[in-house]
Scaffold this motif. Structure first.
Motif, PDB file in Angstrom:
ATOM      1  N   GLY A  26     -32.103  48.590  31.113  1.00 14.05           N
ATOM      2  CA  GLY A  26     -31.040  48.584  31.985  1.00 14.05           C
ATOM      3  C   GLY A  26     -31.061  49.872  33.029  1.00 14.05           C
ATOM      4  N   VAL A  39     -23.272  47.714  25.477  1.00 14.25           N
ATOM      5  CA  VAL A  39     -23.773  48.410  24.605  1.00 14.25           C
ATOM      6  C   VAL A  39     -22.703  48.736  23.425  1.00 14.25           C
ATOM      7  CG1 VAL A  39     -25.178  50.459  23.905  1.00 14.25           C
ATOM      8  CG2 VAL A  39     -25.848  49.239  26.034  1.00 14.25           C
ATOM      9  N   TYR A  53     -30.548  43.024  25.288  1.00 15.44           N
ATOM     10  CA  TYR A  53     -29.906  42.939  26.342  1.00 15.44           C
ATOM     11  C   TYR A  53     -30.727  42.509  27.572  1.00 15.44           C
ATOM     12  CZ  TYR A  53     -26.977  44.850  30.344  1.00 15.44           C
ATOM     13  OH  TYR A  53     -26.242  44.698  31.451  1.00 15.44           O
ATOM     14  N   LEU A 105     -26.251  52.112  31.419  1.00 15.95           N
ATOM     15  CA  LEU A 105     -26.596  51.307  29.975  1.00 15.95           C
ATOM     16  C   LEU A 105     -27.661  52.323  29.252  1.00 15.95           C
ATOM     17  CD1 LEU A 105     -27.508  48.054  29.317  1.00 15.95           C
ATOM     18  CD2 LEU A 105     -29.265  49.799  28.696  1.00 15.95           C
ATOM     19  N   GLY A 164     -23.754  46.390  30.998  1.00 15.15           N
ATOM     20  CA  GLY A 164     -23.823  47.688  31.041  1.00 15.15           C
ATOM     21  C   GLY A 164     -23.348  48.492  30.086  1.00 15.15           C
TER      22      GLY A 164
END
Length: 438
Positions: free
Chosen positions: A220, A195, A129, A224, A191
């Motif tokens: 994040g 996930v 991410y 997140l 966000g």
């Protein structure tokens, strides 16, 4: 400017220090009830739910979640040359450092005919991410992708929020960084919903299968992080990252201009960012305060920085000696710890708890953020007391392979039976004796 905590007349225990020192707060539990319905929606409805949530939160609806391959190449072609050169240098240095982290398989002969081998096997598929909210972090793409690649992870997907100003694609610098690293799969999702999609997979609007991953890494916001917590077990995670933090242990030899600039650099991230100075010099503390006032006023994100520096998570801790300061920073266990003392290397060698340590006047945290070769995905919130930053090891699993001959098992059979009976698990012992009928 920084709130002061005076510890010069007392020596608190580590537990007392942890309760006394300023710390950023991240109340993940408080948002779990908001995040759970988002995760459930993605689990139940897949990409349509992701796109609805993306439109709601990011004010844009991508045509597809997976970024077309040609857009990655285009982003790299259009990248400013100076930024491309900087990314290439960052990648080269990160690869040099992380290449040394790969563990070798080890076989131990326990007894003649009996061996245990520890094999290091990479995670099969990983989602990485890269945040894209208040700021854009191509450096986080590097910090996640490089160790995963060097660990031998075969399937990687970079996930980053879509941007309305770029037509529903992630920021072009994120795409360019992925292209430079040879990552061909990038998803435009951010966000909690990102996930969840990484955890459950789905089918894109054009029919492309979006395969679920085994592990998600990368920093994040609190939403997140809450999604990571909810999905831990469905996927592996690296950590629950909180607001960024810096601690600077400095004495009278430190340059207040440098110290102030470094405290500001972390406060720039977020109003919740923590900047903590630990010093045995009141004169330095006073000089740093004056520099903060001067430098913050001249900084682009001055309002954000001022809020962070004045927040309860930031402060100046006065101690009687550098040794006492070392006790304080070990109790604090900062994500980033700078040592700016007369004997910086000697003091740094004694640090036990920190995500990363930056030694002396020429190793600011921002060097580590980009081009030191170290990894900047680090434990926050005091977790450096027990956890490490992202590395090649994050993406490897140790598997013990037990190989015993009949004679080697027979030689230890009575010990296995004795221990099995001691634990009132006789069938465990019988699983051994069944191999040696009388």
């Amino acid at each position: 400017m920084l709130t002061r905590i005076d510890l010069r007349d007392r020596v608190p225990s580590p537990a007392e220090l942890r309760a006394t020192l300023p710390r950023a707060e991240l109340d993940v539990d408080a948002v779990l009830h908001q995040v759970r319905p988002l995760v459930d929606a993605v689990r139940d409805r897949g990409v349509p739910a992701v796109l609805e949530l993306t439109e709601r939160f990011d004010r844009v609806r991508p045509e597809t979640v997976r970024v077309p391959r040609e857009r990655l190449a285009a982003a790299l072609r259009e990248l400013e040359p100076a930024v491309r050169a900087a990314l290439e240098e960052s990648i080269a240095r990160a690869r040099a450092v992380h290449a040394e982290q790969r563990r070798a398989d080890v076989t131990t002969q326990v007894v003649p005919g009996g061996t245990v081998t520890e094999r290091w096997v990479p995670v099969a598929r990983v989602g990485l991410y890269a945040p894209g909210g208040r700021a854009v972090y191509p450096s986080s793409v590097i910090m996640n992708v490089v160790p995963a690649q060097l660990a031998g992870v075969e399937s990687l997907v970079v996930c980053s929020p879509p941007q309305a100003e770029f037509g529903g694609l992630p920021h072009p610098t994120i795409l360019a960084a992925a292209e430079l690293l040879g990552v061909t799969e990038v998803w435009a999702a951010g966000g909690a919903q990102a996930v969840a999609l990484l955890a459950y997979g789905g089918v894109d609007t054009d029919g492309t299968e979006l395969d679920a991953v085994d592990m998600v890494t990368g920093p994040g916001n609190v939403y997140l992080t809450a999604a990571k917590r909810l999905l831990r077990g469905v996927i592996g995670i690296d950590a629950e990252a909180g607001p960024t933090e810096i601690a600077v242990l400095a004495d009278a030899t430190a340059d207040p201009v440098h110290v102030a600039a470094d405290l500001i650099s972390q406060a720039e991230h977020d109003t919740l960012a923590a900047s903590v100075l630990v010093t045995d010099s009141v004169e330095l503390a006073d000089a740093v305060d004056r520099e903060l006032v001067r430098q913050v006023a001249a900084t682009k994100h001055s309002e954000r920085i001022d809020i962070a520096l004045r927040g309860k998570q930031s402060g100046c801790v006065l101690v009687s000696t550098v040794d006492e300061g070392l006790r304080v920073v070990d109790a604090y266990a900062a994500e980033h710890l700078e040592i700016q003392t007369a004997d910086a290397r000697g003091v740094a060698a004694r640090v036990r708890n920190a995500g990363a340590v930056f030694v002396g006047p020429h190793a600011p945290v921002s060097l580590g953020d980009y081009c030191a070769g170290s990894n900047h995905v680090l434990p926050t919130g005091g977790c450096a007391r027990h956890s490490s930053g992202l590395s090649v090891q994050t993406f490897l699993r140790g598997i013990h392979v037990v190989d015993y001959t009949e004679d080697a098992l027979r030689a230890v059979a009575d010990k296995v039976v004795a221990l099995a009976n001691a634990e009132d698990l006789p069938a465990h012992g019988q699983a051994v004796t069944a191999r040696f009928p009388t």
